[in-house]
Design a protein around this motif. Structure first.
Motif, PDB file in Angstrom:
ATOM      1  N   GLY A 216       0.815  -1.208   0.000  1.00 40.64           N
ATOM      2  CA  GLY A 216       0.000   0.000   0.000  1.00 40.64           C
ATOM      3  C   GLY A 216       0.844   1.252   0.000  1.00 40.64           C
ATOM      4  O   GLY A 216       1.982   1.255   0.472  1.00 40.64           O
ATOM      5  N   VAL A 217       0.279   2.319  -0.567  1.00 39.96           N
ATOM      6  CA  VAL A 217       0.929   3.635  -0.600  1.00 39.96           C
ATOM      7  C   VAL A 217      -0.062   4.631  -0.017  1.00 39.96           C
ATOM      8  O   VAL A 217      -1.079   4.944  -0.634  1.00 39.96           O
ATOM      9  CB  VAL A 217       1.321   4.028  -2.036  1.00 39.96           C
ATOM     10  CG1 VAL A 217       1.948   5.408  -2.050  1.00 39.96           C
ATOM     11  CG2 VAL A 217       2.279   3.006  -2.632  1.00 39.96           C
ATOM     12  N   ILE A 218       0.222   5.096   1.193  1.00 34.80           N
ATOM     13  CA  ILE A 218      -0.697   5.988   1.905  1.00 34.80           C
ATOM     14  C   ILE A 218      -0.208   7.433   1.759  1.00 34.80           C
ATOM     15  O   ILE A 218       0.879   7.771   2.242  1.00 34.80           O
ATOM     16  CB  ILE A 218      -0.793   5.623   3.399  1.00 34.80           C
ATOM     17  CG1 ILE A 218      -1.007   4.119   3.573  1.00 34.80           C
ATOM     18  CG2 ILE A 218      -1.887   6.426   4.064  1.00 34.80           C
ATOM     19  CD1 ILE A 218      -2.271   3.596   2.956  1.00 34.80           C
ATOM     20  N   PRO A 219      -0.971   8.277   1.079  1.00 35.77           N
ATOM     21  CA  PRO A 219      -0.513   9.668   0.889  1.00 35.77           C
ATOM     22  C   PRO A 219      -0.588  10.471   2.173  1.00 35.77           C
ATOM     23  O   PRO A 219      -1.353  10.168   3.089  1.00 35.77           O
ATOM     24  CB  PRO A 219      -1.486  10.216  -0.157  1.00 35.77           C
ATOM     25  CG  PRO A 219      -2.718   9.393   0.010  1.00 35.77           C
ATOM     26  CD  PRO A 219      -2.264   8.029   0.434  1.00 35.77           C
ATOM     27  N   SER A 220       0.233  11.492   2.235  1.00 33.71           N
ATOM     28  CA  SER A 220       0.201  12.407   3.365  1.00 33.71           C
ATOM     29  C   SER A 220      -1.087  13.218   3.313  1.00 33.71           C
ATOM     30  O   SER A 220      -1.507  13.680   2.254  1.00 33.71           O
ATOM     31  CB  SER A 220       1.412  13.333   3.312  1.00 33.71           C
ATOM     32  OG  SER A 220       1.391  14.253   4.369  1.00 33.71           O
ATOM     33  N   ARG A 436       2.067  14.305  -1.790  1.00 38.53           N
ATOM     34  CA  ARG A 436       1.138  14.403  -2.923  1.00 38.53           C
ATOM     35  C   ARG A 436       1.658  15.346  -4.005  1.00 38.53           C
ATOM     36  O   ARG A 436       1.074  15.434  -5.088  1.00 38.53           O
ATOM     37  CB  ARG A 436      -0.225  14.868  -2.422  1.00 38.53           C
ATOM     38  CG  ARG A 436      -0.884  13.862  -1.495  1.00 38.53           C
ATOM     39  CD  ARG A 436      -2.106  14.417  -0.803  1.00 38.53           C
ATOM     40  NE  ARG A 436      -3.155  14.777  -1.729  1.00 38.53           N
ATOM     41  CZ  ARG A 436      -4.310  15.322  -1.370  1.00 38.53           C
ATOM     42  NH1 ARG A 436      -4.553  15.551  -0.086  1.00 38.53           N
ATOM     43  NH2 ARG A 436      -5.219  15.638  -2.268  1.00 38.53           N
ATOM     44  N   LYS A 437       2.728  16.046  -3.693  1.00 37.66           N
ATOM     45  CA  LYS A 437       3.369  16.929  -4.666  1.00 37.66           C
ATOM     46  C   LYS A 437       4.870  16.761  -4.555  1.00 37.66           C
ATOM     47  O   LYS A 437       5.378  16.304  -3.532  1.00 37.66           O
ATOM     48  CB  LYS A 437       2.991  18.390  -4.417  1.00 37.66           C
ATOM     49  CG  LYS A 437       1.513  18.700  -4.595  1.00 37.66           C
ATOM     50  CD  LYS A 437       1.239  20.185  -4.325  1.00 37.66           C
ATOM     51  CE  LYS A 437      -0.235  20.511  -4.486  1.00 37.66           C
ATOM     52  NZ  LYS A 437      -0.509  21.950  -4.205  1.00 37.66           N
ATOM     53  N   GLY A 438       5.577  17.145  -5.605  1.00 37.90           N
ATOM     54  CA  GLY A 438       7.029  17.102  -5.546  1.00 37.90           C
ATOM     55  C   GLY A 438       7.605  15.853  -6.185  1.00 37.90           C
ATOM     56  O   GLY A 438       6.898  15.021  -6.763  1.00 37.90           O
ATOM     57  N   GLY A 439       8.927  15.707  -6.057  1.00 41.26           N
ATOM     58  CA  GLY A 439       9.630  14.612  -6.716  1.00 41.26           C
ATOM     59  C   GLY A 439       9.316  13.251  -6.151  1.00 41.26           C
ATOM     60  O   GLY A 439       9.507  12.242  -6.830  1.00 41.26           O
ATOM     61  N   ASP A 440       8.836  13.172  -4.901  1.00 44.40           N
ATOM     62  CA  ASP A 440       8.562  11.882  -4.276  1.00 44.40           C
ATOM     63  C   ASP A 440       7.091  11.493  -4.365  1.00 44.40           C
ATOM     64  O   ASP A 440       6.684  10.483  -3.788  1.00 44.40           O
ATOM     65  CB  ASP A 440       8.976  11.925  -2.799  1.00 44.40           C
ATOM     66  CG  ASP A 440      10.460  12.135  -2.640  1.00 44.40           C
ATOM     67  OD1 ASP A 440      11.200  11.665  -3.507  1.00 44.40           O
ATOM     68  OD2 ASP A 440      10.875  12.774  -1.661  1.00 44.40           O
ATOM     69  N   ALA A 441       6.284  12.284  -5.042  1.00 41.14           N
ATOM     70  CA  ALA A 441       4.850  12.022  -5.079  1.00 41.14           C
ATOM     71  C   ALA A 441       4.550  10.766  -5.881  1.00 41.14           C
ATOM     72  O   ALA A 441       5.162  10.501  -6.918  1.00 41.14           O
ATOM     73  CB  ALA A 441       4.117  13.216  -5.681  1.00 41.14           C
ATOM     74  N   PRO A 443       2.051   8.774  -8.365  1.00 38.15           N
ATOM     75  CA  PRO A 443       1.091   9.263  -9.365  1.00 38.15           C
ATOM     76  C   PRO A 443      -0.348   9.197  -8.889  1.00 38.15           C
ATOM     77  O   PRO A 443      -1.153  10.069  -9.187  1.00 38.15           O
ATOM     78  CB  PRO A 443       1.333   8.320 -10.551  1.00 38.15           C
ATOM     79  CG  PRO A 443       2.719   7.805 -10.365  1.00 38.15           C
ATOM     80  CD  PRO A 443       2.931   7.736  -8.884  1.00 38.15           C
ATOM     81  N   TYR A 444      -0.694   8.182  -8.098  1.00 38.03           N
ATOM     82  CA  TYR A 444      -2.077   8.024  -7.660  1.00 38.03           C
ATOM     83  C   TYR A 444      -2.358   8.771  -6.368  1.00 38.03           C
ATOM     84  O   TYR A 444      -3.480   8.765  -5.884  1.00 38.03           O
ATOM     85  CB  TYR A 444      -2.399   6.541  -7.488  1.00 38.03           C
ATOM     86  CG  TYR A 444      -2.267   5.789  -8.791  1.00 38.03           C
ATOM     87  CD1 TYR A 444      -3.234   5.910  -9.773  1.00 38.03           C
ATOM     88  CD2 TYR A 444      -1.158   4.998  -9.043  1.00 38.03           C
ATOM     89  CE1 TYR A 444      -3.102   5.246 -10.984  1.00 38.03           C
ATOM     90  CE2 TYR A 444      -1.023   4.326 -10.250  1.00 38.03           C
ATOM     91  CZ  TYR A 444      -1.997   4.451 -11.213  1.00 38.03           C
ATOM     92  OH  TYR A 444      -1.860   3.813 -12.401  1.00 38.03           O
ATOM     93  N   ALA A 445      -1.324   9.376  -5.786  1.00 36.00           N
ATOM     94  CA  ALA A 445      -1.538  10.195  -4.593  1.00 36.00           C
ATOM     95  C   ALA A 445      -1.436  11.673  -4.896  1.00 36.00           C
ATOM     96  O   ALA A 445      -1.588  12.499  -4.023  1.00 36.00           O
ATOM     97  CB  ALA A 445      -0.502   9.840  -3.509  1.00 36.00           C
ATOM     98  N   SER A 446      -1.164  12.002  -6.153  1.00 31.44           N
ATOM     99  CA  SER A 446      -0.978  13.407  -6.507  1.00 31.44           C
ATOM    100  C   SER A 446      -2.280  14.170  -6.358  1.00 31.44           C
ATOM    101  O   SER A 446      -3.369  13.644  -6.563  1.00 31.44           O
ATOM    102  CB  SER A 446      -0.462  13.534  -7.942  1.00 31.44           C
ATOM    103  OG  SER A 446      -1.442  13.089  -8.848  1.00 31.44           O
ATOM    104  N   ALA A 447      -2.151  15.425  -6.014  1.00 33.26           N
ATOM    105  CA  ALA A 447      -3.331  16.257  -5.763  1.00 33.26           C
ATOM    106  C   ALA A 447      -4.178  16.407  -7.018  1.00 33.26           C
ATOM    107  O   ALA A 447      -5.407  16.390  -6.965  1.00 33.26           O
ATOM    108  CB  ALA A 447      -2.884  17.623  -5.238  1.00 33.26           C
TER     109      ALA A 447
END
Length: 471
Positions: A216-220, A436-441, A443-447
């Motif tokens: 799983g990838v849990i966004p901030s 959700r933004k930036g180089g470590d975001a 793709p599915y957590a992006s704003a």
């Protein structure tokens, strides 16, 4: 590392690059302000040669003038010329010092001599260039005397003008050089940090490096920053990315082993602060919301947080059941968030948590609970104490929560090694607090992705509601 990793590193450290570029520009500007300005003025003189013929007539002789130019250029550097200038202008410098600020040139195939003077003020530069022509003309008159058949003179054709802009320092060039050097230093800093950075990044090839699947990838999200850190239905659109990520984690767990899905799942992390308790509570709630009976066990008998996160009273719990002071049915608590979720709090903190969690009673308790529900166990960090590793042996497997940008690969590898040494099974990793933004975001957590998806869902619900009302 691949080129894309370095490009992500540049994007990750863009602020440092920008600051170092600005620092370079600022340093260059400060350096230019500290320099003594140098102004440059130019005056030109034409060499004239007049030859006296037998009839006493003086005629211009251009060829003689051009032949005389090299000699005059050499004479312009004489000490006698410099002394005349010093006397005329009232300078206090030595002749050599004054002469070093004068450049004498001759355009090719001409009888013109160009004098370029440098000084700390515009007026002094113009006066110095003009005085040098006059001093050289006077010196030539003295050297040639009156008996020479050819009279040499220097006519001041172009008087020196007062300059308005210094030739040194060149502020614009200094700013460009400073900016380029600052940018280069910033890029070098970013690439060095990227090459030496061992922290887990959401966009890194985590699976290939650790040989463990990412479940799983849990966004901030600020939806989990409250006192309880529990994902509720009232959080709205800001909680949508986290809720969707948790549902994806739930699906991955179900399809991990279709014939024998894990029923006793330990949720731990390499170090404190990775968010393992938050993930454990919200994963249990997500499983319960699908209609599946779930028991959430607080297995952290040193720093229990499950009861606080779910806004339940502490009191008796797991340790009391294992020591025979309470029955399971008496201490299981229902949470108001979902009727399918039962919670077994930590209870009284024992003096020997590792022995309590590794006991046969603990194994039997988990077996009994797993017959009726999926059991999620919030365990202590694996590298802090041995409790987490002991619990992985009692369960079907462990989910390792890793804080993105916080935990480095060395700690994750040590945590996985602790699980294997305890004869436990690592189900996979859960990357937590993914930007959700930036180089470590991801793709599915992006704003942008989430916002567009939510808008699409909202439009779909609106059209469905409108169709129902019209019908």
């Amino acid at each position: 590392m691949e080129l894309r990793d370095y490009l992500r590193g540049l994007r990750r450290h863009w602020l440092a690059i920008a600051l170092m570029t600005l620092l370079g520009i600022g340093t260059a500007y400060g350096w230019s302000l500290l320099q003594t300005p140098v102004y440059e003025a130019t005056a030109s003189g034409v060499v004239q040669a007049k030859t006296e013929y037998e009839n006493g007539q003086l005629l211009n002789d251009d060829s003689s003038a051009r032949l005389k130019v090299p000699t005059l250029i050499d004479m312009a550097g004489w000490e006698e010329v410099a002394e005349r200038v010093i006397d005329d202008l009232g300078l206090t410098e030595s002749p050599a010092s004054v002469a070093s600020r004068i450049t004498v040139e001759n355009p090719q195939s001409t009888a013109i001599i160009r004098f370029t003077a440098q000084a700390s003020t515009p007026q002094e530069a113009a006066a110095l260039a003009q005085a040098w022509i006059d001093a050289l003309a006077a010196t030539v008159a003295v050297v040639d005397g009156e008996d020479t058949p050819t009279e040499i003179s220097i006519y001041a054709a172009a008087a020196a003008t007062v300059p308005t802009v210094p030739v040194f320092p060149d502020t614009r060039t200094a700013l460009i050089v400073g900016g380029v050097l600052g940018l280069g230093a910033g890029i070098a800093f970013a690439l060095t940090r990227t090459a030496s950075d061992r922290r887990v990044r959401a966009t890194d090839d985590v699976e290939s490096k650790l040989h463990v699947p990412v479940m799983g990838v849990i966004p901030s999200s600020n939806a989990l920053t409250g006192a309880s850190k529990l994902l509720t239905d009232t959080a709205g659109e800001r909680a949508f990315p986290v809720a969707e990520a948790l549902r994806s984690l739930r699906t991955n767990l179900r399809f991990m082993d279709v014939d024998n899905p894990p029923r006793k799942i330990v949720v731990s992390s390499p170090l404190p602060g990775d968010g393992k308790s938050t993930i454990a509570c919200n994963l249990a709630l997500t499983l319960a919301r699908s209609g599946e009976p779930v028991v959430l066990v607080d297995g952290d008998l040193r720093r229990p947080t499950v009861a606080t996160n779910l806004e339940l009273p502490g009191g008796a719990g797991l340790s009391d059941v294992l020591t025979g002071r309470a029955a399971v049915a008496d201490v299981l608590q229902r949470t108001p968030h979902d009727p399918h979720l039962l919670v077994l709090a930590a209870g009284t903190i024992p003096p020997n948590p590792s022995e309590v969690l590794g006991s046969a009673r603990m194994r039997q308790l988990l077996e009994d609970l797993a017959k009726h529900a999926t059991v999620i166990i919030d365990a202590p960090p694996l590298l802090a104490v041995t409790d987490g590793a002991v619990l992985t042996q009692q369960a079907d497997g462990a989910l390792l929560v890793v804080g993105v940008g916080k935990t480095n690969y060395d700690f994750v590898e040590k945590a996985l090694d602790a699980v294997h040494k305890a004869n436990g099974r690592a189900l996979g990793l859960v990357l937590n607090k993914v930007p959700r933004k930036g180089g470590d975001a991801s793709p599915y957590a992006s704003a942008a992705y989430v916002q567009e998806y939510v808008k699409g869902e909202s439009r779909k619900r609106s059209s469905t509601r409108a169709a129902a009302e019209s019908a």
